[in-house]
Design a protein around this motif. Structure first.
Motif, PDB file in Angstrom:
ATOM      1  N   ARG A  22      46.784  16.709  27.647  1.00 52.85           N
ATOM      2  CA  ARG A  22      46.271  15.412  27.833  1.00 52.85           C
ATOM      3  C   ARG A  22      45.478  15.058  26.544  1.00 52.85           C
ATOM      4  N   GLY A  23      45.306  15.752  25.599  1.00 51.43           N
ATOM      5  CA  GLY A  23      44.463  15.578  24.642  1.00 51.43           C
ATOM      6  C   GLY A  23      44.869  14.677  23.599  1.00 51.43           C
ATOM      7  N   ARG A  24      44.008  14.397  22.659  1.00 52.18           N
ATOM      8  CA  ARG A  24      44.422  13.513  21.333  1.00 52.18           C
ATOM      9  C   ARG A  24      45.523  14.095  20.625  1.00 52.18           C
ATOM     10  N   PRO A  25      46.543  13.632  20.290  1.00 52.26           N
ATOM     11  CA  PRO A  25      47.506  14.192  19.425  1.00 52.26           C
ATOM     12  C   PRO A  25      47.002  14.866  18.187  1.00 52.26           C
ATOM     13  N   LEU A  26      47.321  16.080  17.803  1.00 51.17           N
ATOM     14  CA  LEU A  26      47.001  16.547  16.495  1.00 51.17           C
ATOM     15  C   LEU A  26      47.700  16.167  15.387  1.00 51.17           C
ATOM     16  N   CYS A  70      41.618  28.193  25.220  1.00 49.78           N
ATOM     17  CA  CYS A  70      43.047  28.081  25.436  1.00 49.78           C
ATOM     18  C   CYS A  70      42.938  28.150  26.857  1.00 49.78           C
ATOM     19  N   GLY A  71      43.328  27.097  27.305  1.00 48.07           N
ATOM     20  CA  GLY A  71      43.628  26.672  28.694  1.00 48.07           C
ATOM     21  C   GLY A  71      44.628  27.562  29.367  1.00 48.07           C
ATOM     22  N   ARG A  72      44.753  27.572  30.835  1.00 48.93           N
ATOM     23  CA  ARG A  72      45.831  28.289  31.391  1.00 48.93           C
ATOM     24  C   ARG A  72      45.938  27.706  32.832  1.00 48.93           C
ATOM     25  N   PHE A  73      47.025  27.990  33.493  1.00 47.82           N
ATOM     26  CA  PHE A  73      47.044  27.642  35.089  1.00 47.82           C
ATOM     27  C   PHE A  73      47.055  25.958  35.117  1.00 47.82           C
ATOM     28  N   VAL A 132      42.707  18.612  22.563  1.00 44.63           N
ATOM     29  CA  VAL A 132      43.576  18.310  21.536  1.00 44.63           C
ATOM     30  C   VAL A 132      44.956  18.827  22.001  1.00 44.63           C
ATOM     31  N   SER A 133      45.975  17.936  21.803  1.00 46.46           N
ATOM     32  CA  SER A 133      47.544  18.113  22.170  1.00 46.46           C
ATOM     33  C   SER A 133      48.298  18.414  20.966  1.00 46.46           C
ATOM     34  N   ILE A 134      49.236  19.125  21.038  1.00 46.93           N
ATOM     35  CA  ILE A 134      50.204  19.497  19.930  1.00 46.93           C
ATOM     36  C   ILE A 134      51.592  18.634  20.287  1.00 46.93           C
ATOM     37  N   GLY A 135      51.881  18.040  21.407  1.00 48.68           N
ATOM     38  CA  GLY A 135      52.657  17.278  21.631  1.00 48.68           C
ATOM     39  C   GLY A 135      52.759  16.966  23.079  1.00 48.68           C
ATOM     40  N   ASP A 136      53.795  16.114  23.302  1.00 46.18           N
ATOM     41  CA  ASP A 136      53.992  15.590  24.724  1.00 46.18           C
ATOM     42  C   ASP A 136      55.007  16.633  25.560  1.00 46.18           C
ATOM     43  N   TYR A 137      54.419  17.757  25.606  1.00 48.61           N
ATOM     44  CA  TYR A 137      54.911  18.865  26.713  1.00 48.61           C
ATOM     45  C   TYR A 137      54.007  19.633  27.051  1.00 48.61           C
ATOM     46  N   VAL A 138      54.367  20.478  27.970  1.00 46.31           N
ATOM     47  CA  VAL A 138      53.372  21.481  28.763  1.00 46.31           C
ATOM     48  C   VAL A 138      53.861  22.851  28.366  1.00 46.31           C
ATOM     49  N   LEU A 139      52.985  23.654  28.089  1.00 43.27           N
ATOM     50  CA  LEU A 139      53.103  25.169  27.622  1.00 43.27           C
ATOM     51  C   LEU A 139      52.716  25.838  28.853  1.00 43.27           C
TER      52      LEU A 139
END
Length: 214
Positions: A78-82, A100-103, A119-126
């Motif tokens: 949900r962060g601002r795109p890198l 590094c978040g988890r869960f 910060v987000s690296i893209g519109d998907y969830v890891l």
């Protein structure tokens, strides 16, 4: 998980030479109880678990002095795109503290209380923020002086000037009936520059028109 791929190739060589450094810390070192718990069920109900604010704050406070100038980043979808511009700012700065978040995520109170920048690296969830952190680190490390072979190689790439990179070619001159564009072979560098700029604009217009709007 760290340094992972950053311990190889150009970034790994630069790490060994001390061009950059990395200190990985385990949040579980600050976990609670016999099992070093770091998470709990979400307030209000719901699936999954949430990283506790007290545990995360303890980990951050142990790693970061109050006057530490480094930005504190939380890898989050949900962060601002890198962007390449943000990467350049980080690479030119004093370094970064990366969480590094988890869960299901991190308790909102520690995000606010410790001033974490999402910060987000893209519109998907890891599954976690570790892979995202490696992406951010790789993007920054390669821009540091002494990492890449030619300093200029970092200035003619995708996203520099809000354009995607122009097509690249090398030997053989012809392959399976496809030839290298003649303009790249005539030695006219002004014409080559014009062709590359036009191709970068064409590819950006076709694939990422949003970049041109910037």
């Amino acid at each position: 998980m760290f340094p992972g791929p950053l311990g190889l190739s150009l970034s790994g060589d630069a790490l060994a030479r001390g061009v950059w450094s990395l200190e990985a810390r385990n949040i579980r070192d600050h976990g609670l109880g016999r099992h070093r718990n770091v998470d709990d069920t979400p307030a209000g109900g719901g699936v999954g678990m949430v990283l506790r604010c007290d545990v995360m704050a303890a980990a951050l406070d142990a790693a970061v002095a109050p006057d530490d100038p480094r930005p504190k980043l939380l890898m989050s979808p949900r962060g601002r795109p890198l962007t390449q511009a943000r990467v350049r700012d980080l690479a030119a700065g004093p370094g970064a503290v990366i969480v590094c978040g988890r869960f299901e995520g991190v308790d909102e109170r520690v995000i606010e209380g410790r001033g974490l920048e999402e910060v987000s690296i893209g519109d998907y969830v890891l599954s976690g923020g570790e892979i995202a952190a490696l992406v951010l680190l790789d993007a920054c490390v390669r821009l540091l002086p002494g990492v890449m072979g030619k300093e200029a190689s970092g200035h003619e790439e995708s996203f520099e000037g809000n354009l995607l990179e122009y097509p690249q070619y090398t030997r053989p001159r012809e392959w399976e009936g496809r030839a290298i564009p003649e303009v790249l072979l005539n030695g006219n560098h002004a014409a080559i520059d014009r062709w590359r700029r036009a191709e970068a604009e064409r590819i950006t217009r076709e694939r990422r028109p949003d970049l041109l709007d910037r």
